[in-house]
Design a protein around this motif. Structure first.
Motif, PDB file in Angstrom:
ATOM      1  N   ALA A 123      52.201  42.188  43.974  1.00 29.09           N
ATOM      2  CA  ALA A 123      51.818  41.724  42.634  1.00 29.09           C
ATOM      3  C   ALA A 123      52.988  41.779  41.663  1.00 29.09           C
ATOM      4  N   PHE A 124      53.927  42.684  41.912  1.00 26.98           N
ATOM      5  CA  PHE A 124      55.101  42.820  41.042  1.00 26.98           C
ATOM      6  C   PHE A 124      56.320  42.072  41.582  1.00 26.98           C
ATOM      7  N   GLY A 125      56.153  41.396  42.737  1.00 21.10           N
ATOM      8  CA  GLY A 125      57.274  40.632  43.286  1.00 21.10           C
ATOM      9  C   GLY A 125      58.157  41.413  44.229  1.00 21.10           C
ATOM     10  N   TYR A 126      57.666  42.561  44.737  1.00 17.66           N
ATOM     11  CA  TYR A 126      58.438  43.373  45.672  1.00 17.66           C
ATOM     12  C   TYR A 126      57.773  43.264  47.037  1.00 17.66           C
ATOM     13  N   ASP A 127      58.345  42.448  47.935  1.00 17.41           N
ATOM     14  CA  ASP A 127      57.684  42.119  49.196  1.00 17.41           C
ATOM     15  C   ASP A 127      58.401  42.726  50.397  1.00 17.41           C
ATOM     16  N   SER A 128      58.679  44.017  50.326  1.00 13.25           N
ATOM     17  CA  SER A 128      59.361  44.685  51.438  1.00 13.25           C
ATOM     18  C   SER A 128      58.444  44.858  52.643  1.00 13.25           C
ATOM     19  N   ILE A 183      61.261  44.410  40.127  1.00 11.55           N
ATOM     20  CA  ILE A 183      60.232  43.703  39.357  1.00 11.55           C
ATOM     21  C   ILE A 183      60.621  42.234  39.167  1.00 11.55           C
ATOM     22  N   GLN A 184      59.680  41.357  39.457  1.00 12.88           N
ATOM     23  CA  GLN A 184      59.875  39.930  39.270  1.00 12.88           C
ATOM     24  C   GLN A 184      58.849  39.476  38.228  1.00 12.88           C
ATOM     25  N   ILE A 185      59.316  39.154  37.038  1.00 17.08           N
ATOM     26  CA  ILE A 185      58.425  38.880  35.904  1.00 17.08           C
ATOM     27  C   ILE A 185      57.476  37.720  36.208  1.00 17.08           C
ATOM     28  N   GLY A 186      57.971  36.694  36.897  1.00 18.70           N
ATOM     29  CA  GLY A 186      57.132  35.549  37.228  1.00 18.70           C
ATOM     30  C   GLY A 186      55.936  35.962  38.087  1.00 18.70           C
ATOM     31  N   SER A 187      56.172  36.861  39.033  1.00 22.22           N
ATOM     32  CA  SER A 187      55.082  37.350  39.883  1.00 22.22           C
ATOM     33  C   SER A 187      54.046  38.105  39.066  1.00 22.22           C
ATOM     34  N   ILE A 188      54.506  38.921  38.116  1.00 21.42           N
ATOM     35  CA  ILE A 188      53.585  39.686  37.268  1.00 21.42           C
ATOM     36  C   ILE A 188      52.724  38.744  36.432  1.00 21.42           C
ATOM     37  N   VAL A 189      53.368  37.715  35.865  1.00 22.96           N
ATOM     38  CA  VAL A 189      52.633  36.747  35.034  1.00 22.96           C
ATOM     39  C   VAL A 189      51.546  36.066  35.857  1.00 22.96           C
ATOM     40  N   ILE A 190      51.906  35.605  37.055  1.00 20.62           N
ATOM     41  CA  ILE A 190      50.935  34.902  37.904  1.00 20.62           C
ATOM     42  C   ILE A 190      49.833  35.857  38.393  1.00 20.62           C
ATOM     43  N   THR A 191      50.203  37.099  38.676  1.00 21.40           N
ATOM     44  CA  THR A 191      49.198  38.088  39.081  1.00 21.40           C
ATOM     45  C   THR A 191      48.174  38.317  37.978  1.00 21.40           C
ATOM     46  N   LEU A 192      48.661  38.496  36.744  1.00 19.82           N
ATOM     47  CA  LEU A 192      47.762  38.760  35.612  1.00 19.82           C
ATOM     48  C   LEU A 192      46.849  37.558  35.332  1.00 19.82           C
ATOM     49  N   ILE A 193      47.431  36.369  35.388  1.00 24.04           N
ATOM     50  CA  ILE A 193      46.618  35.167  35.163  1.00 24.04           C
ATOM     51  C   ILE A 193      45.573  35.020  36.272  1.00 24.04           C
ATOM     52  N   SER A 194      45.987  35.267  37.502  1.00 18.48           N
ATOM     53  CA  SER A 194      45.064  35.167  38.636  1.00 18.48           C
ATOM     54  C   SER A 194      43.926  36.180  38.512  1.00 18.48           C
ATOM     55  N   LEU A 195      44.261  37.417  38.129  1.00 22.46           N
ATOM     56  CA  LEU A 195      43.236  38.449  37.948  1.00 22.46           C
ATOM     57  C   LEU A 195      42.262  38.059  36.839  1.00 22.46           C
ATOM     58  N   THR A 196      42.802  37.486  35.770  1.00 22.90           N
ATOM     59  CA  THR A 196      41.945  37.056  34.651  1.00 22.90           C
ATOM     60  C   THR A 196      40.947  35.995  35.104  1.00 22.90           C
ATOM     61  N   ILE A 197      41.438  35.042  35.883  1.00 26.20           N
ATOM     62  CA  ILE A 197      40.557  33.978  36.402  1.00 26.20           C
ATOM     63  C   ILE A 197      39.488  34.568  37.323  1.00 26.20           C
ATOM     64  N   LEU A 198      39.909  35.429  38.232  1.00 26.24           N
ATOM     65  CA  LEU A 198      38.987  35.994  39.220  1.00 26.24           C
ATOM     66  C   LEU A 198      37.908  36.858  38.574  1.00 26.24           C
ATOM     67  N   ILE A 199      38.303  37.648  37.574  1.00 26.72           N
ATOM     68  CA  ILE A 199      37.352  38.565  36.928  1.00 26.72           C
ATOM     69  C   ILE A 199      36.403  37.818  35.995  1.00 26.72           C
ATOM     70  N   SER A 200      36.933  36.842  35.269  1.00 24.53           N
ATOM     71  CA  SER A 200      36.121  36.153  34.260  1.00 24.53           C
ATOM     72  C   SER A 200      35.225  35.057  34.850  1.00 24.53           C
ATOM     73  N   TRP A 201      35.508  34.637  36.092  1.00 20.84           N
ATOM     74  CA  TRP A 201      34.806  33.501  36.675  1.00 20.84           C
ATOM     75  C   TRP A 201      33.291  33.716  36.716  1.00 20.84           C
ATOM     76  N   ASP A 202      32.870  34.933  37.039  1.00 20.99           N
ATOM     77  CA  ASP A 202      31.435  35.224  37.156  1.00 20.99           C
ATOM     78  C   ASP A 202      30.841  35.787  35.864  1.00 20.99           C
TER      79      ASP A 202
END
Length: 556
Positions: A138-143, A170-189
């Motif tokens: 989620a933070f862009g660290y894919d070890s 930390i990869q800021i773009g990954s954090i932004v997309i993670t937060l937006i994705s979580l917002t969509i997933l949580i608010s959908w229902d």
């Protein structure tokens, strides 16, 4: 009783859930193949077979099968030892045949002995692992590879040290997309307007938005752009011939190699146990509370592994992560598993380039929510309120699954549960009470319905602590079984200790109608007095009626 459903009766909800599982399964199939030291496509093949073949043959309504993280170490070692992937596929084929046999001999019934609190502890542990393992992505660290559930990692680090390493990657773009994705997933229902769009899975919207956002970042030259190392990485064949070369078939000449058979047996046992655990978990998650025929499941898994090996795929099991995602997405029948397999097949053939644009951060958001639902605080509260005999095995299983692995965690939980059962059995072997009378107290020992050799220590200790000159009544009127060891113990107490210490003993309830394991008369019925005193050629009378006994009790 298993409830029957029309395979196409819930196509809308099953398609939506199948799509979510497909999105989750795609990177997991690739990650597990990579970690196993196998060709990447072998993971996809196993996912397709697990979805279509096992999904169709299985009687489970929400379970989803595919390559499992729990087998990665076994597969990696096996491929290295055998020296060739095609020889390893022979071992997978044999493993499938063994599972098929296990299904016919009804070995699946072992799943009935998995305690509920252990299964729930396993699920909660898997949930915590999913969250901990997906936070770096989620933070862009894919070890770590996708699908890794092990606490200790190949590079010597562990789950917690990987979390600490996030700070440096930390990869800021990954954090932004993670937060937006979580917002969509949580608010959908929860948002009224969005709830009307039930046909469209929230996960698909999150993935689509994630891809579009990253393409915008790349197109504008933004520093938020996510590089390909943080995206899904699916092999893209450039020609039909190249695609054909990907398919590897078993080398059956290796069937004479003893190592192949050892590996096959290992895979069959581990895969079967993991499957049975996952099936029990799936039945627990099924909102319709349907039960799966585990013997049929072993047959389905066996056929699935045989077909997977013939096509060059990894060994497969029923997988908790995919099953959890399936359940949380509202799956109604096994059609969702079949759809997920079909989508894997079509997508890798038709749109691999598009799939390779999906950010791992978006998939991390989906899995984090899956993990949270498996390990939500309400589950901990539920078992805490049930008391220590339920909570301790639950929490022990959870911790062992997180810090060791799934099989060790479940084994520990079952061992602790057995210890608690034995302890409870020891405590319920008899009821000890004392009645006070003017001419002396009377000690009552009322034996339980079943008194086994496990109760010997407790009863022996109780008898040894009875003081001299006591009056004791041992009552077995409610018992249906007494172990020979206990009979010996009572006999020795009455004929030796009681005589030495002037203890007056009355045996009550050991009548002719009582069943003894080692009887001495032709009708298999005997009183305990006859059983022991006959050996000493001493005549005894039959047990007195209750009212006569009470009268005699005063004169003890």
């Amino acid at each position: 009783m298993t409830k029957k459903n029309n395979l196409f009766a819930n196509l809308k909800s099953d398609f939506a859930s199948g799509l979510v599982v497909f999105l989750v399964a795609l990177p997991l199939c690739l990650g597990i193949a990579m970690a196993s030291g196998a060709p990447l496509f072998s993971g996809i093949i196993a996912g397709v077979v697990g979805g279509i073949v096992v999904g169709y043959l299985s009687k489970s309504h929400i379970s989803v099968s595919g390559p499992a993280a729990g087998l990665t170490a076994i597969v990696l070692t096996a491929i290295t030892d055998l020296g060739a992937f095609d020889v390893f596929l022979t071992a997978v084929f044999i493993a499938g045949a063994i599972q098929l046999i296990l299904g016919f001999v009804k070995a699946g019934s072992i799943s009935n002995y998995f305690p509920t609190n252990v299964i729930e502890g396993m699920l909660a542990g898997i949930g915590i692992i999913i969250v901990l393992k997906q936070l770096p992505h989620a933070f862009g660290y894919d070890s770590d590879f996708e699908g890794d559930l092990a606490f200790m990692q190949k590079d010597g680090s562990n789950t917690f040290s990987s979390l600490a390493g996030i700070v440096d990657y930390i990869q800021i773009g990954s954090i932004v997309i993670t937060l937006i994705s979580l917002t969509i997933l949580i608010s959908w229902d929860k948002v009224p307007f969005l709830k009307k769009l039930k046909l469209v899975p929230s996960a698909l919207i999150a993935v689509t938005i994630g891809v579009i956002l990253n393409e915008i970042f790349i197109g504008t030259g933004s520093t938020l752009a996510i590089g390909k190392e943080h995206l899904v990485s699916l092999p893209v064949p450039s020609s039909l011939e190249e695609f054909k070369s990907i398919i590897v078939t078993p080398n059956f000449s290796g069937i004479a190699n003893p190592k192949v058979w050892v590996i096959a047996l290992t895979i069959a046992i581990v895969a079967s146990i993991e499957t049975l655990l996952s099936i029990e978990a799936a039945d627990r998650m099924d909102v319709q509370k349907r039960y799966t025929d585990t013997n049929v499941e072993l047959k389905a898994q066996g056929i699935g592994n045989m077909i997977s090996s013939l096509l060059g795929g990894l060994p497969l099991t029923s997988v908790i992560v995919r099953t959890s995602a399936n359940s949380n997405s509202g799956a109604k029948s096994k059609m969702s598993a079949i759809i997920h397999g079909l989508l894997l097949l079509v997508s890798v053939l038709a749109i691999p380039v598009i799939l390779n644009k999906i950010p791992l951060a978006t998939l991390a958001a989906i899995l984090i929510l899956v993990g949270y639902k498996l390990a939500k605080p309400a589950t901990f509260k539920h078992f805490w309120e049930k008391g220590k005999y339920q909570f301790v095995p639950f929490i022990a299983t959870l911790l062992a699954v997180v810090f060791l692995d799934l099989l060790k965690g479940v084994t520990l939980g079952i061992i602790i549960s057995i210890i608690f059962v034995l302890k409870g059995n020891l405590q319920r072997a008899y009821l000890f009470r004392k009645e006070e009378y003017a001419d002396g107290d009377v000690i009552h020992i009322d034996l339980a319905q079943e008194v086994s050799f496990l109760n010997k220590a407790a009863i022996k200790q109780t008898l040894s602590q009875i003081p001299e000159n006591s009056k004791v009544i041992i009552d077995a009127k409610d018992t249906v079984y007494i172990a020979h060891d206990i009979l010996d113990l009572i006999h020795e107490f009455k004929t030796t200790r009681a005589m030495d210490d002037n203890i007056k003993v009355k045996l009550r309830g050991f009548k002719k109608a009582y069943q003894l394991e080692n009887t001495i008369d032709s009708q298999n019925h005997v009183t305990i007095e006859h059983y022991y005193d006959a050996a000493k050629r001493v005549m005894v009378t039959r047990e007195l009626a209750d009212d006569e006994f009470l009268e005699e009790e005063k004169n003890i």
